[in-house]
Design a protein around this motif. Structure first.
Motif, PDB file in Angstrom:
ATOM      1  N   GLY A 193      34.862   9.741   7.471  1.00 11.78           N
ATOM      2  CA  GLY A 193      33.788   9.287   6.606  1.00 11.78           C
ATOM      3  C   GLY A 193      33.660   9.962   5.261  1.00 11.78           C
ATOM      4  N   LEU A 194      34.142  11.210   5.147  1.00 15.49           N
ATOM      5  CA  LEU A 194      33.913  11.970   3.922  1.00 15.49           C
ATOM      6  C   LEU A 194      35.156  12.159   3.068  1.00 15.49           C
ATOM      7  N   LEU A 195      36.324  11.843   3.618  1.00 15.68           N
ATOM      8  CA  LEU A 195      37.578  12.019   2.884  1.00 15.68           C
ATOM      9  C   LEU A 195      38.365  10.711   2.830  1.00 15.68           C
ATOM     10  N   ASP A 196      39.058  10.491   1.738  1.00 10.11           N
ATOM     11  CA  ASP A 196      39.945   9.338   1.607  1.00 10.11           C
ATOM     12  C   ASP A 196      41.328   9.762   2.088  1.00 10.11           C
ATOM     13  N   MET A 197      41.577   9.551   3.366  1.00  7.20           N
ATOM     14  CA  MET A 197      42.810  10.054   3.963  1.00  7.20           C
ATOM     15  C   MET A 197      44.047   9.300   3.470  1.00  7.20           C
ATOM     16  N   SER A 198      43.865   8.127   2.884  1.00  9.86           N
ATOM     17  CA  SER A 198      45.024   7.429   2.320  1.00  9.86           C
ATOM     18  C   SER A 198      45.616   8.208   1.150  1.00  9.86           C
ATOM     19  N   ARG A 199      44.802   9.040   0.501  1.00  4.26           N
ATOM     20  CA  ARG A 199      45.273   9.870  -0.607  1.00  4.26           C
ATOM     21  C   ARG A 199      45.822  11.211  -0.129  1.00  4.26           C
ATOM     22  N   LEU A 200      45.616  11.510   1.128  1.00  5.70           N
ATOM     23  CA  LEU A 200      46.056  12.798   1.675  1.00  5.70           C
ATOM     24  C   LEU A 200      47.078  12.611   2.792  1.00  5.70           C
ATOM     25  N   SER A 201      47.689  11.434   2.820  1.00  7.44           N
ATOM     26  CA  SER A 201      48.590  11.094   3.926  1.00  7.44           C
ATOM     27  C   SER A 201      49.847  11.957   3.970  1.00  7.44           C
TER      28      SER A 201
END
Length: 253
Positions: free
Chosen positions: A140-148
């Motif tokens: 909910g708090l992080l954009d994991m698509s940018r941290l993949s």
């Protein structure tokens, strides 16, 4: 493969690492620091724990607890962390611990920028960078698509993890009991052979294999790029399936 580990800080006090290893623990994640530009914010048991693990041959990784409020703060934290851990050769990842309550309302964009700033700085310095966060933050708090491109150390205190994303380590409990440690300790599992991955890639202060002549850092970057490309493909497929489902629901309605 699931490798049993623990994570420790000043909170565990003086640790008998020989007893810890004899109990079946196979690795430890050690808090090195928090904040930035202040040596008083080096964990007071950091050096003792690193030496203790080294003395009994127990592989370890290192983590930094974040209080950053901006990407610039996070980069300062990364540089401080790198200074603190200089000379160490961890066989497990070096980690950005993102969980403080004071950061929760900063917004997804800023939090993701902060994680990216820290992790990229550490990675560019030649380390195997990893993100620690709990399921709530990851979903909910992080954009994991940018941290993949970074491994995740998932914090979810339960009998089994329910996070659907990928992760390389799982913190399953904050109330474990391990011989050699007084009081409670966090319990973890690792699902990748990090010592082999890190040493073969020549990361974390380890040199590439001189016998093979292979350029492991370049090989690592190439494999990472392939992995990131596959993650994007999967994400695109998920979005396409979701779009089809929505259209079908509209037709039924």
């Amino acid at each position: 493969m699931a490798v049993r580990g623990i994570d420790v800080s000043y909170a565990q006090g003086k640790i008998d690492w020989a007893k810890v290893k004899a109990s079946g623990v196979e690795f430890a994640m050690i808090r090195a620091s928090y904040g930035w530009d202040n040596d008083s914010q080096i964990d007071r048991y950091f050096r003792a724990n690193v030496q203790g693990c080294g003395g009994v041959g127990l592989p370890y990784g290192l983590y930094h607890y974040s209080y950053a409020r901006t990407p610039e703060d996070a980069q300062k934290e990364a540089k401080f962390f790198l200074r603190v851990i200089e000379g160490c050769r961890p066989e497990y990842p070096v980690v950005f611990d993102l969980e403080d309550q004071s950061q929760q309302k900063l917004g997804k964009s800023i939090l993701t920028d902060m994680a990216k700033a820290f992790l990229s700085t550490v990675e560019e310095a030649g380390y195997y960078a990893m993100l620690y966060a709990n399921k709530c933050w990851l979903t909910g708090l992080l954009d994991m698509s940018r941290l993949s491109g970074y491994d995740v150390w998932l914090a979810q205190w339960s009998a089994a993890p329910s996070y659907s994303g990928s992760y390389g380590m799982w913190q399953c409990s904050a109330s474990g009991s391990v011989p050699g440690i007084s009081g409670a300790v966090d319990l973890d599992y690792a699902y990748r052979d990090y010592p082999v991955l890190i040493k073969d890639a020549g990361l974390n202060g380890w040199k590439k294999n001189p016998d093979t002549g292979n350029d492991y850092p370049s090989m690592y970057q190439a494999q990472k790029a392939l992995y990131e490309a596959e993650v994007k493909k999967v994400q695109a497929l998920k979005e396409e399936i979701q779009s089809i489902i929505q259209k079908m629901q509209g037709m039924v309605g």
